[in-house]
Design a protein around this motif. Structure first.
Motif, PDB file in Angstrom:
ATOM      1  N   ALA A   1     -54.768  29.990  15.060  1.00 14.17           N
ATOM      2  CA  ALA A   1     -54.556  31.130  15.984  1.00 14.17           C
ATOM      3  C   ALA A   1     -55.924  32.407  16.035  1.00 14.17           C
ATOM      4  CB  ALA A   1     -53.979  32.017  14.725  1.00 14.17           C
ATOM      5  N   LEU A   2     -56.766  32.024  15.416  1.00 18.61           N
ATOM      6  CA  LEU A   2     -58.052  32.206  15.788  1.00 18.61           C
ATOM      7  C   LEU A   2     -58.571  32.028  16.552  1.00 18.61           C
ATOM      8  CD1 LEU A   2     -59.780  32.676  12.330  1.00 18.61           C
ATOM      9  CD2 LEU A   2     -58.279  34.627  13.160  1.00 18.61           C
ATOM     10  N   LEU A   3     -58.633  31.228  17.491  1.00 20.17           N
ATOM     11  CA  LEU A   3     -59.420  29.885  18.428  1.00 20.17           C
ATOM     12  C   LEU A   3     -57.859  30.429  19.818  1.00 20.17           C
ATOM     13  CD1 LEU A   3     -59.553  27.107  17.271  1.00 20.17           C
ATOM     14  CD2 LEU A   3     -61.745  28.422  18.013  1.00 20.17           C
ATOM     15  N   LEU A   4     -56.999  31.082  19.773  1.00 22.47           N
ATOM     16  CA  LEU A   4     -56.803  31.836  20.629  1.00 22.47           C
ATOM     17  C   LEU A   4     -56.482  33.267  20.634  1.00 22.47           C
ATOM     18  CD1 LEU A   4     -52.708  30.159  20.312  1.00 22.47           C
ATOM     19  CD2 LEU A   4     -53.664  29.806  22.377  1.00 22.47           C
ATOM     20  N   PHE A   5     -56.366  33.709  19.927  1.00 18.91           N
ATOM     21  CA  PHE A   5     -57.170  35.246  19.847  1.00 18.91           C
ATOM     22  C   PHE A   5     -58.121  35.326  20.942  1.00 18.91           C
ATOM     23  CE2 PHE A   5     -59.003  39.272  18.620  1.00 18.91           C
ATOM     24  CZ  PHE A   5     -57.969  39.711  19.036  1.00 18.91           C
ATOM     25  N   ALA A   6     -59.628  34.106  20.447  1.00 19.29           N
ATOM     26  CA  ALA A   6     -60.940  34.333  21.132  1.00 19.29           C
ATOM     27  C   ALA A   6     -60.490  34.463  22.520  1.00 19.29           C
ATOM     28  CB  ALA A   6     -62.067  33.703  19.921  1.00 19.29           C
ATOM     29  N   ALA A   7     -59.767  33.010  22.650  1.00 21.66           N
ATOM     30  CA  ALA A   7     -59.672  32.968  24.076  1.00 21.66           C
ATOM     31  C   ALA A   7     -59.356  34.127  24.953  1.00 21.66           C
ATOM     32  CB  ALA A   7     -58.558  31.458  24.523  1.00 21.66           C
ATOM     33  N   VAL A   8     -58.031  35.103  24.478  1.00 18.07           N
ATOM     34  CA  VAL A   8     -57.367  35.672  24.667  1.00 18.07           C
ATOM     35  C   VAL A   8     -58.826  36.745  24.837  1.00 18.07           C
ATOM     36  CG1 VAL A   8     -56.610  38.143  25.192  1.00 18.07           C
ATOM     37  CG2 VAL A   8     -55.754  36.148  24.291  1.00 18.07           C
ATOM     38  N   ILE A   9     -59.316  37.165  24.961  1.00 19.98           N
ATOM     39  CA  ILE A   9     -60.604  37.795  25.103  1.00 19.98           C
ATOM     40  C   ILE A   9     -62.127  37.558  26.074  1.00 19.98           C
ATOM     41  CG2 ILE A   9     -62.997  38.855  23.679  1.00 19.98           C
ATOM     42  CD1 ILE A   9     -60.024  39.969  23.014  1.00 19.98           C
ATOM     43  N   ALA A  10     -61.808  36.010  25.657  1.00 18.41           N
ATOM     44  CA  ALA A  10     -63.211  35.152  26.546  1.00 18.41           C
ATOM     45  C   ALA A  10     -61.726  35.732  28.165  1.00 18.41           C
ATOM     46  CB  ALA A  10     -63.004  33.782  26.302  1.00 18.41           C
TER      47      ALA A  10
END
Length: 216
Positions: free
Chosen positions: A11-20
């Motif tokens: 979930a954290l990796l996906l959220f970081a991908a959204v920001i990126a």
């Protein structure tokens, strides 16, 4: 690593991908991709398209306004009956949290809506990420993950179809770029996984005390 830890990390990796992705699209990255896909999918009024426009507008209507929360309430009640109030509450909280986060990110990135052809739905906010795609991903993906295995697979197929159709409708109606929808799907999925991680963690805690508790 426990299941809850794996879910939370994903979930954290996906959220970081959204920001990126948000920073990338506002910097002009993926412009050619967005233009090419949008041109391929955009609808314009005409005899051959009117029926499809109405269908896409109907799907988008389901994913916005008060009606989306009515659907969340219905699905949460179903989960409450099948899995208990904790699981139902997780869906409700995840839905509200993802909607708030989507609105914050929209204001932060302030991406302009597509203007390639006339827009076929009402809009009043920036583009990235798609709120409709976010809502569909968190609600229906979480439902897929939490619906009891004994239930008919048609439940899961219908939920998966709604995720895809909701995002597709926003592109077809010319109100979102494809990367807006992708960002929305990732954002919604991250909140769905966070909710699933919390549910799994609570179940793991109960299992440590009572091994007979059913796994997630």
């Amino acid at each position: 690593m426990t299941l809850s830890a794996r879910l939370f990390l994903t979930a954290l990796l996906l959220f970081a991908a959204v920001i990126a992705l948000g920073f990338a699209v506002t910097a002009g990255r993926f412009h050619d991709f967005d233009i090419a896909v949008s041109h391929a999918l955009n609808l314009q009024r005409g005899v051959s398209h009117d029926w499809l426009i109405l269908v896409m507008q109907g799907i988008s209507w389901i994913g916005g306004g008060i009606q989306r929360y009515v659907i969340v309430g219905i699905l949460a009640l179903a989960l409450w009956r099948w899995r208990g109030w904790g699981v139902a509450s997780a869906m409700a909280v995840a839905t509200l949290a993802s909607a708030l986060t989507s609105d914050i990110l929209k204001s932060f990135f302030a991406r302009a809506r597509p203007d390639l052809v006339p827009q076929l739905d009402l809009i009043s906010s920036p583009a990235f990420p798609s709120g409709h795609a976010t809502n569909a991903a968190v609600v229906y993906l979480l439902f897929i993950m939490l619906v009891p295995q004994a239930r008919h697979p048609a439940w899961r197929l219908a939920a998966a179809a709604m995720i895809l159709l909701m995002g597709l409708s926003r592109i077809l109606l010319n109100v979102h770029w494809p990367t807006d929808v992708i960002g929305g799907w990732m954002l919604g999925a991250s909140f769905a996984l966070m909710a699933a991680a919390v549910i799994s963690f609570r179940r793991e805690q109960r299992q440590s005390k009572d091994p007979t508790v059913q796994k997630f």
